[in-house]
Write a protein that holds these residues in place. Structure first.
Motif, PDB file in Angstrom:
ATOM      1  N   GLN A 259      63.137  30.859  55.890  1.00 15.94           N
ATOM      2  CA  GLN A 259      63.521  29.745  55.018  1.00 15.94           C
ATOM      3  C   GLN A 259      62.501  29.535  53.905  1.00 15.94           C
ATOM      4  N   ARG A 260      61.220  29.697  54.262  1.00 12.97           N
ATOM      5  CA  ARG A 260      60.200  29.532  53.225  1.00 12.97           C
ATOM      6  C   ARG A 260      60.331  30.625  52.159  1.00 12.97           C
ATOM      7  N   GLN A 261      60.630  31.870  52.621  1.00 17.50           N
ATOM      8  CA  GLN A 261      60.802  32.955  51.662  1.00 17.50           C
ATOM      9  C   GLN A 261      62.043  32.733  50.789  1.00 17.50           C
ATOM     10  N   GLN A 264      61.154  30.154  48.335  1.00 15.78           N
ATOM     11  CA  GLN A 264      60.278  30.708  47.308  1.00 15.78           C
ATOM     12  C   GLN A 264      61.064  31.552  46.321  1.00 15.78           C
TER      13      GLN A 264
END
Length: 377
Positions: A259-261, A264
């Motif tokens: 999810q962070r990727q 980003q």
């Protein structure tokens, strides 16, 4: 503390040091133990002295404080016959033969304090000078009588000839196997505290603490191994628990990382489009500029901005002059007609297709604190 001790010593008071205090404390504790226990533990200074007197054998219990005659028995023929004659409380005491004062030679010597560490070797060379015998013909020992302030030691050398000692023991071979030393009586009958018997001929008493020391060493080793094993087992359990926690949280961590990727990537894409959008003039500004530059009688059918290109398709009564009207704008450059003008049937206007390149937007120059702009290269 040192000044107080020096003052007391100048006044003649005896101030024991740490060693003296420990010795007094040990003697006080030993006073509470039975004599047999003290002898078994090897902490007793008591000895059993055997002395020949008028054909009889005198048994004397000797300590640092006093000497007490405990028995006066007939002289036994063998050393083994002596065991039943010794009182039970004294059987564990070390046994020393007590020679009369007339059997030995005594000489007083003054030696430097450095000789105390090897006093026995130093006195071995003094035997030839102080006695009519050689060192191989006698047994000898010494005792320190006093110490002078200049470091000199008053040492008494005690020597007994081998033949004289053999004549004093009833049966030499039998008695020496049970003796741990040979002492000498002074003029008052008290032992001098020396041991004329060489170490290799003394009866070796077993150390009462040897078995306990070995047992304690084995117990300490086992406890050390057990502690190390327990520590290793604790580390293994902690590592296993940590691996379990990591395995339980790994899927959630991977999902969070994905999810962070994704977030980003979205932020980077939005930033890219913002940069692309900021590098070109906005569509509202382009439309405003066109509305001011296009002449009356011009209609637009299509207006598009793609990849830094502006395209206009429409009808105009003065299509041939549109290029000159659009030139010089700060928002685009190189306007040009593509294709040929097509006349609209029944109308006095032409269909045109016009393209131009959008000008890149120059970012504003940052100002310094004094309000002046930093020149761009």
């Amino acid at each position: 503390m040192t000044g107080l001790r020096d003052s007391l010593q100048r006044m003649g008071a005896q101030v024991p040091g740490v060693g003296g205090l420990l010795s007094w404390w040990k003697r006080s504790l030993l006073a509470w133990l039975p004599l047999r226990w003290q002898a078994l533990l090897g902490w007793s200074s008591a000895r059993l002295l055997l002395a020949s007197h008028a054909g009889r054998l005198r048994l004397v219990r000797s300590t640092a404080e006093c000497c007490d005659v405990v028995a006066d028995v007939p002289l036994p023929d063998t050393a083994q016959a002596l065991h039943p004659l010794i009182p039970a409380p004294l059987t564990a005491l070390p046994r020393h033969w007590l020679l009369p004062a007339t059997c030995v030679l005594r000489r007083t010597l003054w030696l430097p304090a450095a000789a105390e560490r090897r006093l026995h070797d130093v006195l071995r060379f003094e035997i030839d000078r102080q006695t009519p015998f050689t060192a191989a013909q006698v047994y000898f020992d010494s005792r320190v009588c006093s110490r002078r302030a200049d470091g000199q030691l008053e040492v008494e050398l005690v020597v007994v000839p081998l033949q004289q000692l053999a004549s004093q023991l009833p049966v030499a071979a039998g008695w020496e196997t049970m003796l741990e030393g040979v002492d000498v009586a002074d003029a008052d009958g008290r032992p001098l505290g020396v041991n004329l018997l060489p170490p290799e001929r003394r009866r070796q008493r077993p150390d009462p603490w040897r078995r306990w020391n070995r047992l304690l060493a084995v117990i300490a080793l086992v406890m050390l191994v057990a502690a190390a094993w327990q520590l290793l087992d604790n580390r293994r359990a902690a590592a296993q628990a940590l691996r379990g926690k990591i395995a339980a949280t790994a899927p959630r961590a991977r999902a969070v990382a994905a999810q962070r990727q994704q977030l980003q990537d979205l932020v980077d894409g939005a930033r890219f489009f913002d940069q692309q959008r900021a590098a070109r003039p906005p569509a509202v500004a382009v439309l405003d500029e066109l509305s001011r530059r296009l002449p009356d009688g011009t209609w637009l059918e299509k207006f598009s901005l793609e990849g830094g290109q502006m395209q206009l398709i429409g009808l105009s009564t003065s299509a041939s002059s549109l290029v000159s009207r659009l030139e010089g704008s700060p928002l685009w450059k190189t306007p040009a007609l593509t294709g040929v003008l097509q006349a609209d049937e029944g109308q006095r206007r032409d269909r045109f297709t016009l393209t131009a390149e959008l000008q890149p937007v120059i970012p504003p120059t940052p100002e310094t604190a004094d309000g002046t702009a930093t020149p761009s290269p």
